[in-house]
Design an enzyme around this catalytic site. Structure first.
Site, PDB file in Angstrom:
ATOM      1  N   PHE A   1       0.814  -1.205   0.000  1.00  0.00           N
ATOM      2  CA  PHE A   1       0.000   0.000   0.000  1.00  0.00           C
ATOM      3  C   PHE A   1       0.853   1.263   0.000  1.00  0.00           C
ATOM      4  O   PHE A   1       1.770   1.409   0.809  1.00  0.00           O
ATOM      5  CB  PHE A   1      -0.907   0.043   1.241  1.00  0.00           C
ATOM      6  CG  PHE A   1      -2.062  -0.906   1.206  1.00  0.00           C
ATOM      7  CD1 PHE A   1      -3.198  -0.606   0.477  1.00  0.00           C
ATOM      8  CD2 PHE A   1      -2.020  -2.096   1.920  1.00  0.00           C
ATOM      9  CE1 PHE A   1      -4.282  -1.487   0.453  1.00  0.00           C
ATOM     10  CE2 PHE A   1      -3.095  -2.983   1.903  1.00  0.00           C
ATOM     11  CZ  PHE A   1      -4.226  -2.671   1.169  1.00  0.00           C
ATOM     12  N   ASP A   2       0.527   2.171  -0.909  1.00  0.00           N
ATOM     13  CA  ASP A   2       1.010   3.538  -0.814  1.00  0.00           C
ATOM     14  C   ASP A   2       0.313   4.181   0.389  1.00  0.00           C
ATOM     15  O   ASP A   2      -0.701   3.669   0.877  1.00  0.00           O
ATOM     16  CB  ASP A   2       0.661   4.266  -2.117  1.00  0.00           C
ATOM     17  CG  ASP A   2       0.930   5.744  -2.064  1.00  0.00           C
ATOM     18  OD1 ASP A   2       2.038   6.128  -1.648  1.00  0.00           O
ATOM     19  OD2 ASP A   2       0.030   6.516  -2.426  1.00  0.00           O
TER      20      ASP A   2
END
Length: 224
Positions: free
Chosen positions: A10-11
């Site tokens: 995940f960013d």
């Protein structure tokens, strides 16, 4: 196009949390100290996601290295005290992450935010329990390139890129996934446009966190 991903990458900014207020205020603070006029909202919004060494020189006006590093130091001066908390978790993100990890996938954070601030953000906003590890950039600029950061994460955790999935809102996330042989989902609730993500090569685009299961199903269908 490969196996169903079992590792989620995940960013942070623009994907899990909306930190536009913090980024904008810290940039304005740095530019004020340097005697540079403030950019408009559109220019500030474009700064969510990419590393500072990419965005600040443009705002300053083709700044040299010394001026860029001074601007970054000023930015972080405010960030460390206040800016990192000027942030909000997007609605639906905790449920998305809980469902994904309960299904057996491991989740890691892969963010252009420096490691020390990324760790503070996910702890403060209750996202740390969903994450197996947090990977951010170094203060000296090493690993600023998202693709290099992802390469580092995969190597450190002994993960197979082909079984990993990058989830992010900017082209940098999608390009990092492609360079590392990972799958990708582009999210449209952040700061990247549909065109930006599609042109970068996002395999699936989703409009809201609750659409994440559908996105995974599309990837799985493409793999079969």
């Amino acid at each position: 196009m490969g196996e169903t991903p079992r590792t989620l990458l995940f960013d942070l900014d623009g994907t899990l949390t909306d930190n536009f207020e913090g980024i904008a205020n810290c940039i304005r603070y740095a530019l004020t100290q340097l005697g540079v006029s403030h950019p408009d909202i559109a220019a500030l919004r474009a700064c969510v996601g990419p590393p500072l060494r990419e965005t600040l020189p443009r705002l300053i006006g083709n700044a040299d290295t010394a001026t860029t590093e001074r601007a970054i130091a000023l930015y972080r001066e405010r960030l460390s005290e206040l800016g990192w908390r000027e942030n909000v978790v997007y609605a639906g993100v905790p449920d998305m992450m809980a469902a994904a990890t309960q299904a057996g996938a491991r989740a890691f954070l892969c963010t252009s935010k420096p490691q020390r601030y990324a760790e503070k953000v996910v702890a403060h906003f209750g996202l740390a329990p969903f994450l197996t590890g947090v990977y951010g950039t170094n203060l000296d600029g090493t690993l600023d390139d998202k693709a290099d950061l992802l390469t580092h994460l995969l190597a450190r955790e002994n993960l197979d890129g082909a079984r990993s999935l990058m989830i992010g809102d900017r082209k940098h996330d999608i390009r990092a996934a492609r360079r590392n042989g990972a799958r990708s989902i582009g999210v449209l609730w952040g700061y990247g446009t549909r065109d930006e993500l599609a042109e970068a090569g996002a395999e699936v685009l989703i409009d809201a966190p609750e659409d994440f299961p559908r996105g995974l199903a599309q990837l799985q269908a493409a793999s079969s």
